[in-house]
Design an enzyme around this catalytic site. Structure first.
Site, PDB file in Angstrom:
ATOM      1  N   CYS A 115      22.567  12.467 -85.379  1.00  0.00           N
ATOM      2  CA  CYS A 115      23.282  11.297 -84.888  1.00  0.00           C
ATOM      3  C   CYS A 115      23.378  11.375 -83.367  1.00  0.00           C
ATOM      4  O   CYS A 115      22.973  12.365 -82.741  1.00  0.00           O
ATOM      5  CB  CYS A 115      24.671  11.184 -85.503  1.00  0.00           C
ATOM      6  SG  CYS A 115      25.821  12.458 -84.931  1.00  0.00           S
ATOM      7  N   CYS A 118      24.910  14.456 -81.736  1.00  0.00           N
ATOM      8  CA  CYS A 118      24.068  15.645 -81.568  1.00  0.00           C
ATOM      9  C   CYS A 118      23.379  15.626 -80.206  1.00  0.00           C
ATOM     10  O   CYS A 118      23.255  16.659 -79.538  1.00  0.00           O
ATOM     11  CB  CYS A 118      23.009  15.707 -82.669  1.00  0.00           C
ATOM     12  SG  CYS A 118      23.667  15.830 -84.345  1.00  0.00           S
ATOM     13  N   ASP A 520       4.342  -6.889 -51.656  1.00  0.00           N
ATOM     14  CA  ASP A 520       3.376  -6.529 -50.626  1.00  0.00           C
ATOM     15  C   ASP A 520       2.131  -7.384 -50.897  1.00  0.00           C
ATOM     16  O   ASP A 520       2.035  -8.027 -51.949  1.00  0.00           O
ATOM     17  CB  ASP A 520       3.062  -5.035 -50.715  1.00  0.00           C
ATOM     18  CG  ASP A 520       2.051  -4.603 -49.670  1.00  0.00           C
ATOM     19  OD1 ASP A 520       2.227  -4.987 -48.507  1.00  0.00           O
ATOM     20  OD2 ASP A 520       1.094  -3.905 -50.032  1.00  0.00           O
ATOM     21  N   ASP A 710       1.770  -1.062 -53.686  1.00  0.00           N
ATOM     22  CA  ASP A 710       0.796  -0.113 -54.238  1.00  0.00           C
ATOM     23  C   ASP A 710       0.360   0.974 -53.275  1.00  0.00           C
ATOM     24  O   ASP A 710      -0.256   1.949 -53.691  1.00  0.00           O
ATOM     25  CB  ASP A 710      -0.456  -0.857 -54.730  1.00  0.00           C
ATOM     26  CG  ASP A 710      -1.438  -1.117 -53.601  1.00  0.00           C
ATOM     27  OD1 ASP A 710      -0.985  -1.489 -52.497  1.00  0.00           O
ATOM     28  OD2 ASP A 710      -2.648  -0.943 -53.818  1.00  0.00           O
ATOM     29  N   ASP A 714       4.021   1.904 -48.864  1.00  0.00           N
ATOM     30  CA  ASP A 714       5.050   1.215 -49.648  1.00  0.00           C
ATOM     31  C   ASP A 714       6.060   2.175 -50.267  1.00  0.00           C
ATOM     32  O   ASP A 714       7.099   1.739 -50.755  1.00  0.00           O
ATOM     33  CB  ASP A 714       4.396   0.394 -50.781  1.00  0.00           C
ATOM     34  CG  ASP A 714       3.551  -0.747 -50.252  1.00  0.00           C
ATOM     35  OD1 ASP A 714       3.952  -1.349 -49.249  1.00  0.00           O
ATOM     36  OD2 ASP A 714       2.491  -1.019 -50.837  1.00  0.00           O
TER      37      ASP A 714
END
Length: 816
Positions: A115, A118, A520, A710, A714
């Site tokens: 559960c 845990c 960008d 990317d 950046d």
């Protein structure tokens, strides 16, 4: 030596594994030198275990054992836990990665999780160990993400600490996890069957006892039926309900109040009171209630288990992408080997329809590759010589030969798995709040039950006991703790199948609230595959000489601009640059044959820029090559707009998002792209610090910003935004700084991600609202005696199941 270790050959000359005695596959070669003799193993797993035993100086293990070892997977955890062999570098290299700060990271499976409590207990216990930096458990998959400082604590010590509170942890293995799932399901079915059978039988006897109370029953017969009920209920309590008691005991041992504590108290007290009443022939028996709510609790958890495993299915699909075997090309011809036996620079033959076993580069052939399970890209991608391929993708049309470049934890697939594990084990703020509320609620519940029981004992003693039992069961806050992780796991799984990888736990929660989306330009709104449209030479160098100088400066760079020059450089280019220094967002400088050159944007060479310089393409990216005195050449680089970029921008606006374009490119190039996609707010010629200033300005105005980029330049901006998204083809640094990675590189999937984030937050709020409403309604009803114990069990199980099933709606289409 015993007969066991000598008998590796049968009468029909079939060779058996020296370690586990299973048949050794033909044409395989898994050998380990034991006591001076090469012994055959059946698989890489047995080979690894045997090597570990020999390296540990424990060869006598094979001389003194009285029966064969089970299998590599079965024996591995016990052997390594006893001998601390998990700490050996040769074993860790297959499942442990190390970051730049020399911090180790591993993915583990936890057995024994039943559960949400845990999960909470394990996280609290392990995180308190000195040297453990992070320990997060995903309740849906039972996988844990562990980061630790090996100079302070060893992995074996961490595993022993987990074992000390009653759980078993071992390195993640896809095959073993499947076995764990089957074992968990089988055990749950057995417990459920015993509970169901017992409940039916006891209820039949209970009906007869209740009828006897009204119409009269012989005392001897009543006493006999009570004893029969006790006998039937006993295996239900001690076998079927054992998981509740085990979980509660683990919590109490570390002085915590988990969710199974009230459940165990209810079952234990009801059974004990019924036994006492049976033995003393006095009072009431509650065997029917004990068996019924044990059955309903187990039924609820069994259904929840199936839903939970389905929610985490996307992560498991990634694990299974890599094939087990590969065809390696050697001087003696092709040989079939285990993927784990491949080495860097090995050449591997990939037939049509086969999965690629490791990251590599194509050295022979051309084909199309299906990357859909990794990137969400629905169409196969054409690949030819020198193109990179990713392990786990599928070769579609023609044979290929690849050269292995990355293996194990260094592959793209392993990186994606680590990022996905990190996202699913990190908790958003709303989940942390729910966990805190649930922990306090259990303590409050126990106090409340005591008070309610005391009141009823004073006013109606006959009702006090079963009302207390009902109250203990009906208000267990399982649904409250499941509300957020169930939804987030289902949402991240759905997005992963689309090619949108969520790498941080807070990403979906934050993305749902975003007000501004900042793009960008290069590699984000455009394809990022720059081409040299034209160039001007302004000094003594010709075009090819200028390109070769630029290529020497860009050697080793990941930037899209670098790829243009490296591709155009002459094959005889022998120029090499020294003291290369890259200035993010501006350019690169270096010394070639004693002369310092610079390559970058206009601002980077502004001090030597001619007063007048004609521009051949108004929308091209301008890159200047200069020395310390003059501009030597101007390169005009073109880039194609991404497919459906304009439609995606309009879709973002339709969702009420404000869209900005912030780029380091020149004004003409930025204006050209902005006009074509429909972005009004633009910033051009921006350095990384200028982009940061824009992000901070918006944040200071109370806006929530999503940044999409990317490139290397950046990375700081991605880290500053509330939620950041890196393109799948971008640099590793950008992806490491991002909260999400758009592996598919399809901008419409960004729109889908925002829709999914909004839906997931709605589902979380619905789940939390339901869990709280259920407890608010159930608590007074149970306190007043309107809810019987068996009804309480149904209510509590149903509330948890409703939460999980509601979360599973996120596995459907993201269209809203």
């Amino acid at each position: 030596m015993t007969e066991l270790t000598e008998n590796t050959m049968t009468g029909n000359n079939e060779q058996h594994c020296f370690h586990c005695s299973l048949p050794v596959p033909k044409n395989s070669s898994y050998l380990v030198k034991i006591n001076g003799k090469e012994e055959a193993m059946c698989c890489p797993g047995c080979q690894a275990v045997a090597k570990a035993i020999v390296d540990g100086g424990l060869t006598s293990f094979y001389q003194h054992r009285t029966e064969t070892s089970p299998t590599a997977r079965a024996v591995l955890p016990d052997v390594l836990q006893e001998l601390s062999l998990y700490d050996k570098p040769e074993l860790q290299k297959s499942f442990v990665s190390t970051d730049e700060k020399n911090i180790k990271q591993a993915s583990l499976i936890l057995e024994g999780i039943v559960c949400a409590a845990c999960v909470w207990l394990n996280e609290r216990h392990v995180s308190a160990l000195p040297g453990v930096i992070e320990f997060r458990v995903n309740y849906s998959t039972h996988r844990a993400r562990l980061r630790w400082d090996d100079s302070q604590i060893k992995l074996s010590d961490i595993l022993k600490a987990i074992s000390s509170i009653g759980y078993l942890a071992h390195p993640f293995d896809a095959g073993r996890q499947e076995a764990v799932y089957k074992k968990e399901r089988s055990s749950a079915l057995k417990r459920l069957a015993i509970a169901g059978l017992g409940a039916v039988q006891v209820m039949m006897l209970a009906v007869a006892l209740y009828a006897g109370d009204y119409s009269g029953m012989d005392a001897g017969l009543e006493h006999f039926m009570r004893w029969v009920s006790l006998v039937i209920a006993t295996p239900v309590v001690f076998y079927s309900a054992r998981s509740f008691f085990s979980s509660a005991w683990r919590d109490l041992k570390v002085r915590q109040l988990g969710m199974d504590v009230p459940v165990s108290l209810a079952i234990g007290l009801a059974y004990a009171a019924s036994c006492w009443a049976t033995i003393t022939q006095s009072g009431q028996v509650y065997f029917d209630s004990v068996t019924m709510f044990t059955f309903f609790l187990l039924a609820g958890r069994f259904l929840e288990m199936g839903a939970r495993q389905k929610a985490g299915q996307a992560a498991e699909e990634l694990v299974k992408l890599l094939p087990a075997m590969a065809t390696r090309i050697t001087e003696d011809g092709d040989e079939t080997v285990a993927v784990s036996d491949l080495a860097l620079s090995d050449r591997v033959r990939i037939k049509p329809g086969d999965s690629i076993p490791a990251d590599g580069v194509i050295v022979e052939g051309r084909s199309s590759i299906d990357e859909s399970l990794l990137t969400g890209e629905s169409h196969p991608l054409a690949k030819t010589i020198s193109d990179k391929v990713i392990g786990g993708t599928v070769n579609i049309s023609s044979p290929l030969v690849i050269e292995v470049e990355k293996l194990g934890e260094d592959t793209v697939l392993a990186s994606i798995q680590r990022l996905l594990d990190r996202a699913q084990t990190e908790k958003p703020s709303i989940a942390k709040t729910a966990d805190k509320v649930a922990g306090v609620f259990v303590a409050f519940l126990l106090v409340l039950v005591s008070a309610v029981a005391a009141w009823w004992w004073q006013h109606d003693p006959d009702q006090a006991f079963w009302i207390a039992l009902s109250l203990l069961v009906v208000t267990c806050p399982c649904a409250l703790s499941l509300a957020t992780p169930a939804a987030m796991t289902a949402a991240t799984g759905s997005l992963t199948r689309l090619g949108v990888l969520t790498t941080r736990g807070h990403a979906l929660e934050t993305l749902a609230k975003v007000t501004h989306v900042v793009f960008d330009k290069t590699g984000t709104l455009t394809e990022g595959r720059l081409t040299l449209e034209s160039m001007q030479c302004l000094d003594e160098f010709d075009e090819q000489q200028s390109i070769d100088i630029a290529a020497a400066l860009e050697l080793g760079s990941e930037h899209p601009v670098a790829k243009v020059f490296l591709h155009k450089a002459s094959s005889q280019n022998s120029l090499s640059a020294e003291k290369i220094e890259a200035i993010p967002g501006q350019g690169v400088t270096g010394i070639i044959k004693g002369t310092r050159y610079r390559l970058g944007c206009a601002a980077y060479v502004n001090d030597v820029m001619p007063a007048t310089l004609s521009t051949q393409s108004l929308h091209a990216t301008e890159i200047f090559l200069a020395n310390d005195k003059n501009v030597l050449a101007v390169f005009y680089l073109g880039d194609e707009l991404r497919e459906q970029a304009a439609d995606s921008i309009q879709a973002l606006k339709a969702l009420g998002k404000k869209v900005w374009l912030v780029s380091g490119d020149n004004e003409a190039a930025v204006a050209y792209i902005a006009e074509h996609v429909g972005i009004e707010q633009t910033r051009h010629s921006m350095k990384p610090e200028d982009k940061l200033a824009v992000i901070h300005q918006l944040q200071n105005q109370g806006e929530i910003v999503a940044m999409i980029g990317d490139g290397v330049n950046d990375a700081p901006v991605l880290a500053a935004a509330q939620v950041s998204i890196a393109m799948g083809g971008g640099t590793q640094l950008a992806q490491a700084s991002a909260d999400m990675v758009l592996l598919s590189e399809h901008l419409p999937h960004l729109v889908d991600a925002i829709k999914m984030a909004q839906r997931s937050l709605q589902i979380v709020h619905q789940n939390l609202g339901w869990a709280l409403l259920y407890n608010v309604l159930a608590l007074p009803l149970a306190s007043m005696g309107y809810i019987a114990p068996w009804m309480a069990a149904i209510g509590m199980s149903a509330s948890s199941l409703v939460v999980v099933l509601n979360a599973l709606r996120l596995n459907k289409s993201v269209d809203v």
